[in-house]
Design a protein around this motif. Structure first.
Motif, PDB file in Angstrom:
ATOM      1  N   LEU A   1       9.935  -2.768  -6.479  1.00  0.00           N
ATOM      2  CA  LEU A   1       8.796  -3.091  -7.668  1.00  0.00           C
ATOM      3  C   LEU A   1       8.292  -2.107  -7.854  1.00  0.00           C
ATOM      4  O   LEU A   1       8.337  -1.702  -9.281  1.00  0.00           O
ATOM      5  N   LEU A   2       7.849  -0.939  -7.001  1.00  0.00           N
ATOM      6  CA  LEU A   2       7.638   0.645  -7.389  1.00  0.00           C
ATOM      7  C   LEU A   2       7.950   1.602  -6.885  1.00  0.00           C
ATOM      8  O   LEU A   2       8.858   1.701  -5.444  1.00  0.00           O
ATOM      9  N   VAL A   3       7.965   2.884  -7.173  1.00  0.00           N
ATOM     10  CA  VAL A   3       8.355   3.967  -6.581  1.00  0.00           C
ATOM     11  C   VAL A   3       7.207   5.121  -6.555  1.00  0.00           C
ATOM     12  O   VAL A   3       6.581   5.444  -7.667  1.00  0.00           O
ATOM     13  N   LEU A   4       7.056   5.752  -5.333  1.00  0.00           N
ATOM     14  CA  LEU A   4       6.485   6.806  -4.792  1.00  0.00           C
ATOM     15  C   LEU A   4       6.836   7.968  -5.292  1.00  0.00           C
ATOM     16  O   LEU A   4       7.813   8.442  -3.612  1.00  0.00           O
ATOM     17  N   GLU A   5       6.448   8.787  -5.669  1.00  0.00           N
ATOM     18  CA  GLU A   5       7.500  10.751  -5.532  1.00  0.00           C
ATOM     19  C   GLU A   5       6.735  11.353  -4.692  1.00  0.00           C
ATOM     20  O   GLU A   5       4.670  11.597  -5.222  1.00  0.00           O
ATOM     21  N   ALA A   6       6.259  12.261  -3.495  1.00  0.00           N
ATOM     22  CA  ALA A   6       5.508  13.105  -3.109  1.00  0.00           C
ATOM     23  C   ALA A   6       6.566  13.657  -2.377  1.00  0.00           C
ATOM     24  O   ALA A   6       7.752  13.745  -1.539  1.00  0.00           O
ATOM     25  N   MET A   7       6.165  15.592  -2.177  1.00  0.00           N
ATOM     26  CA  MET A   7       6.855  16.239  -1.098  1.00  0.00           C
ATOM     27  C   MET A   7       8.859  15.941  -1.781  1.00  0.00           C
ATOM     28  O   MET A   7       9.799  16.118  -0.662  1.00  0.00           O
ATOM     29  N   LYS A   8       8.444  16.562  -2.430  1.00  0.00           N
ATOM     30  CA  LYS A   8      10.421  16.678  -3.223  1.00  0.00           C
ATOM     31  C   LYS A   8      10.759  14.954  -3.219  1.00  0.00           C
ATOM     32  O   LYS A   8      11.841  14.982  -3.092  1.00  0.00           O
ATOM     33  N   MET A   9      10.630  14.282  -2.445  1.00  0.00           N
ATOM     34  CA  MET A   9      10.947  12.814  -2.568  1.00  0.00           C
ATOM     35  C   MET A   9      10.782  11.791  -2.982  1.00  0.00           C
ATOM     36  O   MET A   9       9.579  11.672  -3.115  1.00  0.00           O
ATOM     37  N   GLN A  10      11.216  10.387  -3.180  1.00  0.00           N
ATOM     38  CA  GLN A  10      11.016   9.594  -4.042  1.00  0.00           C
ATOM     39  C   GLN A  10      11.050   8.357  -2.771  1.00  0.00           C
ATOM     40  O   GLN A  10      12.009   8.363  -2.118  1.00  0.00           O
ATOM     41  N   HIS A  11       9.973   7.935  -2.688  1.00  0.00           N
ATOM     42  CA  HIS A  11       9.445   6.487  -1.867  1.00  0.00           C
ATOM     43  C   HIS A  11       9.653   5.456  -2.364  1.00  0.00           C
ATOM     44  O   HIS A  11       8.505   5.276  -3.071  1.00  0.00           O
ATOM     45  N   PRO A  12      11.071   4.469  -2.653  1.00  0.00           N
ATOM     46  CA  PRO A  12      10.988   3.256  -2.297  1.00  0.00           C
ATOM     47  C   PRO A  12       9.571   1.797  -2.340  1.00  0.00           C
ATOM     48  O   PRO A  12       9.668   2.333  -1.007  1.00  0.00           O
ATOM     49  N   VAL A  13       9.176   1.454  -3.170  1.00  0.00           N
ATOM     50  CA  VAL A  13       7.582   0.121  -2.696  1.00  0.00           C
ATOM     51  C   VAL A  13       9.107  -1.706  -2.697  1.00  0.00           C
ATOM     52  O   VAL A  13       8.846  -1.651  -4.224  1.00  0.00           O
TER      53      VAL A  13
ATOM     54  N   LYS B   1       0.528  -1.193  -0.229  1.00  0.00           N
ATOM     55  CA  LYS B   1       0.331  -0.367   0.021  1.00  0.00           C
ATOM     56  C   LYS B   1       0.898   0.854  -0.201  1.00  0.00           C
ATOM     57  O   LYS B   1       2.182   1.131   0.477  1.00  0.00           O
ATOM     58  N   ALA B   2       0.253   2.221  -0.284  1.00  0.00           N
ATOM     59  CA  ALA B   2       1.027   3.881  -0.262  1.00  0.00           C
ATOM     60  C   ALA B   2       1.050   4.310   0.876  1.00  0.00           C
ATOM     61  O   ALA B   2       0.359   4.176   1.796  1.00  0.00           O
ATOM     62  N   PRO B   3       1.981   3.968   1.127  1.00  0.00           N
ATOM     63  CA  PRO B   3       2.475   4.917   2.714  1.00  0.00           C
ATOM     64  C   PRO B   3       2.714   6.426   2.825  1.00  0.00           C
ATOM     65  O   PRO B   3       2.283   6.619   3.401  1.00  0.00           O
ATOM     66  N   MET B   4       1.852   6.912   1.525  1.00  0.00           N
ATOM     67  CA  MET B   4       1.336   8.231   1.659  1.00  0.00           C
ATOM     68  C   MET B   4       0.946   8.902   0.178  1.00  0.00           C
ATOM     69  O   MET B   4       0.775   8.585  -0.505  1.00  0.00           O
ATOM     70  N   ASP B   5      -0.286  11.043   0.111  1.00  0.00           N
ATOM     71  CA  ASP B   5      -0.285  10.489  -1.210  1.00  0.00           C
ATOM     72  C   ASP B   5       0.518  10.723  -2.099  1.00  0.00           C
ATOM     73  O   ASP B   5       1.854  11.363  -1.597  1.00  0.00           O
ATOM     74  N   GLY B   6       1.076  10.469  -3.395  1.00  0.00           N
ATOM     75  CA  GLY B   6       1.711  11.517  -4.418  1.00  0.00           C
ATOM     76  C   GLY B   6       1.431  10.258  -5.793  1.00  0.00           C
ATOM     77  O   GLY B   6       0.434   9.567  -6.066  1.00  0.00           O
ATOM     78  N   ALA B   7       2.728  10.164  -6.130  1.00  0.00           N
ATOM     79  CA  ALA B   7       2.767   9.984  -7.378  1.00  0.00           C
ATOM     80  C   ALA B   7       3.091   9.025  -8.203  1.00  0.00           C
ATOM     81  O   ALA B   7       4.105   8.598  -7.670  1.00  0.00           O
ATOM     82  N   ILE B   8       3.046   8.131  -8.601  1.00  0.00           N
ATOM     83  CA  ILE B   8       3.742   6.999  -8.863  1.00  0.00           C
ATOM     84  C   ILE B   8       4.821   7.288  -9.863  1.00  0.00           C
ATOM     85  O   ILE B   8       4.236   7.646 -11.309  1.00  0.00           O
ATOM     86  N   VAL B   9       5.810   7.150 -10.249  1.00  0.00           N
ATOM     87  CA  VAL B   9       6.651   7.923 -11.360  1.00  0.00           C
ATOM     88  C   VAL B   9       7.800   6.546 -11.385  1.00  0.00           C
ATOM     89  O   VAL B   9       8.137   6.520 -12.715  1.00  0.00           O
ATOM     90  N   ALA B  10       7.702   5.219 -10.576  1.00  0.00           N
ATOM     91  CA  ALA B  10       8.799   3.856 -11.416  1.00  0.00           C
ATOM     92  C   ALA B  10       7.651   2.590 -11.293  1.00  0.00           C
ATOM     93  O   ALA B  10       6.991   2.383  -9.968  1.00  0.00           O
TER      94      ALA B  10
END
Length: 354
Positions: A309-321, A285-294
């Motif tokens: 597996l995926l990368v979510l971008e939010a608040m000027k940071m990228q969050h790996p999943v 699940k998404a750790p926060m609101d954001g956009a999927i960039v990969a």
């Protein structure tokens, strides 16, 4: 600016317009000491993961020697489109110790409900004897705080659970359930603070002042009186001691700030059973609101635990999943560019047997 009395932004604007600096360096006078902390929408217990969500209540501190620079308001939102800093809270004093003590009070008095913040963590730093003595360095958090409680999920005390139960019951009798026509039966609340679910039995009793409740949590018993309300500020009495507490009832949740940081306590007694999730569940699940960039995998791919597996971008940071199990990708519910909300199901994995 607090120790010089000068407005540096005004100076920048004037210099940009071609005006000379109004003072030389030798003419700048320093007076006292000032300390600043930055209030962030982030969760220290989850490696300082940025947080998004509604601003259900925001009350910045005020008073002599206190300055709060912020850009949020009650009814607004902390969105994924900017960084997670919501306020700079500053205090001035004749000495560093005066400034530190004043800043502790200012931080206690600054209330943010609706979105997780680092308030508890900042207070832990300001109150720590090593910081107070000025003996800290860049390794302070790792070497000194270590496993400090402010870096762990905040757990409600039994008194706070009793207060939450009283507020829920007082709002609309939500801790009373119908048995059959004309009959009501008190039911215990099952209050979840995000760390543990605990049963709370609430009974309202008559009182000369306010509404008074008896609460029992396991072997612990508390008496709670709701005496007065001024906006979101409650005057309450818990076991004979009076307190002023910020509290907000939001559906089945009670949001509290006793000055030490916010707590979200939810009555889950009537909630449907949740699907098993969390580490090892295969539900990503998404750790926060954001956009999927990969999106690095496809349905049917075999993956190893820990694989990106995926990368979510939010608040000027990228969050790996990462994959939380070794197995096969069953579904992917997003693509590159998809905007998601926190806890949106991104993908599911079927773990290998055994």
């Amino acid at each position: 600016e607090l120790v010089t009395g000068l407005d540096l932004v005004a100076w920048q604007i004037r210099v940009a317009a071609g005006e000379p600096l109004p003072l030389t360096q030798d003419q700048v006078q320093l007076d006292g000491a000032a300390i600043e902390v930055r209030l962030y929408a982030e969760d220290p217990a989850r490696q300082f993961l940025p947080q998004t969500g509604p601003v259900l209540r925001w009350r910045p501190a005020s008073g002599e020697g206190v300055r709060v620079d912020h850009g949020i308001a009650t009814g607004g939102e902390v969105s994924p489109h900017y960084d997670p800093m919501v306020a700079k809270i500053m205090a001035w004093g004749p000495t560093r110790e005066d400034a530190r003590r004043r800043l502790v009070r200012a931080l206690e008095d600054s209330v943010l409900l609706g979105v997780t913040s680092n308030k508890r963590f900042l207070l832990a730093i300001l109150r720590h004897e090593v910081f107070a003595a000025g003996r800290f360095g860049t390794a302070f958090i790792a070497d000194v705080l270590g496993e400090h409680a402010s870096l762990q999920p905040a757990q409600a005390s039994t008194a706070e659970l009793a207060l939450a139960g009283a507020l829920l019951h007082a709002r609309d009798g939500s801790l009373v359930r119908p048995l059959r026509a004309g009959l009501l039966s008190a039911r215990p609340a099952l209050l979840d603070d995000g760390v543990e679910k605990r049963a709370v039995a609430i009974e309202e009793v008559t009182a000369a002042e306010g509404r008074r409740f008896h609460a029992r949590i396991g072997e612990q018993a508390h008496t709670v009186a709701l005496l007065a309300q001024d906006g979101g500020r409650w005057r309450v009495e818990i076991d004979g001691v009076r307190h002023d507490i910020d509290a907000l009832v939001d559906g089945p949740r009670v949001l509290l700030d006793t000055g030490q940081g916010s707590l979200a306590i939810e009555d889950v007694a009537l909630a449907p059973p949740a699907a098993a999730e969390g580490p090892g569940s295969g539900l990503l699940k998404a750790p926060m609101d954001g956009a999927i960039v990969a999106v690095n995998v496809a349905v049917g791919d075999r993956v190893e635990k820990g694989q990106l597996l995926l990368v979510l971008e939010a608040m000027k940071m990228q969050h790996p999943v990462h994959a939380d199990v070794t197995g096969v990708v069953q579904s992917i519910n997003v693509s590159t560019g998809t905007q998601v909300k926190a806890r949106h199901l991104l993908a599911t994995l079927q773990a290998d047997a055994g």
